[in-house]
Design an enzyme around this catalytic site. Structure first.
Site, PDB file in Angstrom:
ATOM      1  N   CYS A 136      57.918  39.971  29.130  1.00 35.70           N
ATOM      2  CA  CYS A 136      56.925  40.978  28.729  1.00 35.70           C
ATOM      3  C   CYS A 136      57.551  42.168  28.011  1.00 35.70           C
ATOM      4  CB  CYS A 136      56.157  41.464  29.957  1.00 35.70           C
ATOM      5  SG  CYS A 136      55.497  40.118  30.933  1.00 35.70           S
ATOM      6  N   HIS A 153      52.150  47.912  29.132  1.00 33.04           N
ATOM      7  CA  HIS A 153      52.050  46.448  29.183  1.00 33.04           C
ATOM      8  C   HIS A 153      50.839  46.092  30.052  1.00 33.04           C
ATOM      9  CE1 HIS A 153      52.744  42.320  29.963  1.00 33.04           C
ATOM     10  NE2 HIS A 153      53.204  42.497  31.192  1.00 33.04           N
ATOM     11  N   ASN A 177      47.169  38.726  30.651  1.00 32.40           N
ATOM     12  CA  ASN A 177      48.544  39.152  30.408  1.00 32.40           C
ATOM     13  C   ASN A 177      49.161  38.243  29.342  1.00 32.40           C
ATOM     14  OD1 ASN A 177      51.318  39.537  30.512  1.00 32.40           O
ATOM     15  ND2 ASN A 177      51.354  39.877  32.721  1.00 32.40           N
TER      16      ASN A 177
HETATM   17  N1  ACO Z   1      41.766  32.542  43.558  1.00 35.11           N
HETATM   18  C1  ACO Z   1      41.389  32.631  44.837  1.00 35.11           C
HETATM   19  N2  ACO Z   1      42.253  32.849  45.836  1.00 35.11           N
HETATM   20  C2  ACO Z   1      43.557  32.995  45.529  1.00 35.11           C
HETATM   21  C3  ACO Z   1      44.017  32.914  44.180  1.00 35.11           C
HETATM   22  C4  ACO Z   1      43.067  32.677  43.189  1.00 35.11           C
HETATM   23  N3  ACO Z   1      43.383  32.584  41.885  1.00 35.11           N
HETATM   24  N4  ACO Z   1      45.342  33.094  44.177  1.00 35.11           N
HETATM   25  C5  ACO Z   1      45.721  33.275  45.461  1.00 35.11           C
HETATM   26  N5  ACO Z   1      44.638  33.223  46.261  1.00 35.11           N
HETATM   27  C6  ACO Z   1      44.592  33.381  47.706  1.00 35.11           C
HETATM   28  C7  ACO Z   1      45.912  33.084  48.377  1.00 35.11           C
HETATM   29  O1  ACO Z   1      46.060  31.717  48.652  1.00 35.11           O
HETATM   30  C8  ACO Z   1      45.801  33.904  49.624  1.00 35.11           C
HETATM   31  O2  ACO Z   1      45.011  33.221  50.578  1.00 35.11           O
HETATM   32  P1  ACO Z   1      45.379  33.257  52.136  1.00 35.11           P
HETATM   33  O3  ACO Z   1      45.279  34.698  52.530  1.00 35.11           O
HETATM   34  O4  ACO Z   1      44.327  32.389  52.728  1.00 35.11           O
HETATM   35  O5  ACO Z   1      46.770  32.726  52.233  1.00 35.11           O
HETATM   36  C9  ACO Z   1      45.039  35.139  49.205  1.00 35.11           C
HETATM   37  O6  ACO Z   1      44.316  34.755  48.013  1.00 35.11           O
HETATM   38  C10 ACO Z   1      45.929  36.322  48.904  1.00 35.11           C
HETATM   39  O7  ACO Z   1      47.007  35.875  48.065  1.00 35.11           O
HETATM   40  P2  ACO Z   1      48.080  36.833  47.493  1.00 35.11           P
HETATM   41  O8  ACO Z   1      49.028  36.060  46.641  1.00 35.11           O
HETATM   42  O9  ACO Z   1      48.657  37.663  48.589  1.00 35.11           O
HETATM   43  O10 ACO Z   1      47.140  37.744  46.573  1.00 35.11           O
HETATM   44  P3  ACO Z   1      47.447  39.121  45.929  1.00 35.11           P
HETATM   45  O11 ACO Z   1      46.528  40.127  46.443  1.00 35.11           O
HETATM   46  O12 ACO Z   1      48.903  39.451  45.950  1.00 35.11           O
HETATM   47  O13 ACO Z   1      47.032  38.846  44.425  1.00 35.11           O
HETATM   48  C11 ACO Z   1      48.132  38.481  42.314  1.00 35.11           C
HETATM   49  C12 ACO Z   1      47.738  37.878  43.651  1.00 35.11           C
HETATM   50  C13 ACO Z   1      46.886  38.812  41.547  1.00 35.11           C
HETATM   51  C14 ACO Z   1      48.948  37.446  41.521  1.00 35.11           C
HETATM   52  C15 ACO Z   1      48.950  39.765  42.604  1.00 35.11           C
HETATM   53  O14 ACO Z   1      49.993  39.499  43.489  1.00 35.11           O
HETATM   54  C16 ACO Z   1      49.492  40.384  41.375  1.00 35.11           C
HETATM   55  O15 ACO Z   1      48.785  40.975  40.605  1.00 35.11           O
HETATM   56  N6  ACO Z   1      50.837  40.312  41.167  1.00 35.11           N
HETATM   57  C17 ACO Z   1      51.466  40.786  39.998  1.00 35.11           C
HETATM   58  C18 ACO Z   1      51.648  39.617  39.120  1.00 35.11           C
HETATM   59  C19 ACO Z   1      51.703  39.938  37.668  1.00 35.11           C
HETATM   60  O16 ACO Z   1      51.044  40.793  37.133  1.00 35.11           O
HETATM   61  N7  ACO Z   1      52.525  39.161  37.012  1.00 35.11           N
HETATM   62  C20 ACO Z   1      52.605  39.208  35.632  1.00 35.11           C
HETATM   63  C21 ACO Z   1      53.977  38.979  35.138  1.00 35.11           C
HETATM   64  S1  ACO Z   1      54.994  40.333  35.399  1.00 35.11           S
HETATM   65  C22 ACO Z   1      54.195  41.506  34.672  1.00 35.11           C
HETATM   66  O17 ACO Z   1      53.666  41.327  33.617  1.00 35.11           O
HETATM   67  C23 ACO Z   1      54.189  42.769  35.405  1.00 35.11           C
END
Ligand code: ACO
Length: 325
Positions: free
Chosen positions: A112, A252, A282
């Site tokens: 990114c 970003h 993203n």
């Molecule tokens: N749909 C429905 N449920 C989901 C999904 C989905 N797409 N993905 C995960 N879940 C579920 C999980 O299985 C979990 O269920 P459980 O509690 O029964 O085990 C629950 O939702 C929570 O999962 P988490 O992974 O803890 O969810 P979180 O709140 O962390 O959200 C996310 C996930 C959106 C990916 C978040 O962690 C995030 O935004 N991370 C940053 C990632 C990012 O932006 N990366 C980009 C690249 S780097 C950059 O550009 C900065």
């Protein structure tokens, strides 16, 4: 006087994939995606929309706005992790397409952060030679690098390209004010591209589901917020500026929750933060130049405005840049 952006451009693939479309592919919901990421839709590259092709379209717009001919470009950089070939670089394909016959061209692999790293390189080249003209592009078709059964990743990313032409200006008070970029390879396992293709029998991975992004979302979230905050604070320290001096912030577009957290911690006025993550997801190296081009074309930038950019991505790579427009 300094390194200025002479023109910008962008290109988004035609096909939109909404959260409702994703509900039919993986076990997810529009409501989950919107509340966790702010994303509503993203674009997916199709026929004629390979990374170099959308990069070329963005580049042509930027050259046109800058009034710079392709032959005048001395250096062509593409920030990308999703070129259709590893060699030649995406930059060489764009060079061929636009006819930038006098340029040397290469890709920057910084996820990114590719576009902002490119701006940093361009600034240093142009400071050393005021006649230098640089085309910096951020372009990705990450849809080709996703495991479409992994709901952790396939909901986050999208495809797109943005470009900027940079050169020297004698105007007082305009140009790149400062940059502050960092990397930390020790944290690579939290966000990486799995399985680079190989034909060497010793390097083959038995369980090879294809090249795709792997991400520990929660950990990435934490590091992204802290790293963007630190790099901005560090850049303010270097330049003597503060948030009060900033007219516009183009971050970003990782996801809405990360951006809100960074904005909160640094007391960024909401109306100064450019957001389009809801429309495109993203797009990695492309988010900043796409947002910059949209802002520029909407006439939201006036000469002398102080613009703050910040980024975070796989590597980890991150940083911030200040430009006096
Ligand atoms: N749909 C429905 N449920 C989901 C999904 C989905 N797409 N993905 C995960 N879940 C579920 C999980 O299985 C979990 O269920 P459980 O509690 O029964 O085990 C629950 O939702 C929570 O999962 P988490 O992974 O803890 O969810 P979180 O709140 O962390 O959200 C996310 C996930 C959106 C990916 C978040 O962690 C995030 O935004 N991370 C940053 C990632 C990012 O932006 N990366 C980009 C690249 S780097 C950059 O550009 C900065």
């Amino acid at each position: 006087m300094g390194t200025v952006i002479l023109g910008t451009g962008s290109c988004l693939p035609r096909k939109a994939l909404t959260n409702f479309d994703l509900e039919k592919i993986v076990d997810t919901s529009d409501e989950w995606i919107r509340t966790r990421t702010g994303i509503e839709s993203r674009r997916i590259g199709g026929k004629g929309e390979k990374t170099y092709q959308i990069a070329t379209a963005a580049a042509r717009q930027a050259l046109d706005m800058a009034g710079v001919a392709p032959e005048e470009i001395d250096l062509l950089i593409v920030g990308t992790i999703s070129s259709h070939m590893l060699m030649p670089s995406c930059a060489c394909f764009v060079q061929k397409e636009i006819g930038a016959v006098n340029a040397f061209a290469y890709d920057v692999n910084a996820a990114c952060s590719g576009f902002l790293y490119g701006i940093d390189i361009a600034d240093k080249q142009i400071r050393a030679d005021h006649d230098f003209k640089v085309l910096v592009i951020g372009a990705e078709t990450l849809s080709s690098r996703l495991n479409w059964r992994d709901r952790n990743t396939c909901i986050v990313f999208g495809d797109g390209a943005g470009a900027a032409v940079l050169g020297h200006s004698d105007d007082d008070g305009r140009g790149v004010i400062g940059t502050n970029h960092c990397s930390d390879g020790r944290l690579w396992q939290l966000l990486y591209m799995h399985n680079a293709p190989s034909t060497n029998p010793d390097l083959l991975v038995a369980d090879n589901p294809g090249v795709h992004i792997v991400m520990e979302g929660r950990e990435v979230f934490k590091y992204a917020v802290k790293a963007m905050e630190d790099s901005i604070v560090g850049l303010f320290g270097k330049t003597g500026l503060t948030m009060a001096d900033v007219d516009l912030i183009i971050p970003h577009q990782a996801n809405m929750r990360i951006l809100k957290k960074v904005a909160e911690r640094l007391e960024m006025p909401e109306e100064k933060v450019v957001l389009n993550v809801m429309n495109y997801g993203n797009t990695s190296a492309a988010t900043i130049p796409i947002a910059l081009d949209e802002t520029n074309r909407a006439a939201m930038l006036r000469p002398g405005d102080t613009v703050l950019f910040c980024t975070f991505g796989g590597g980890f790579t991150w940083g911030a840049t200040l430009i006096s427009w």
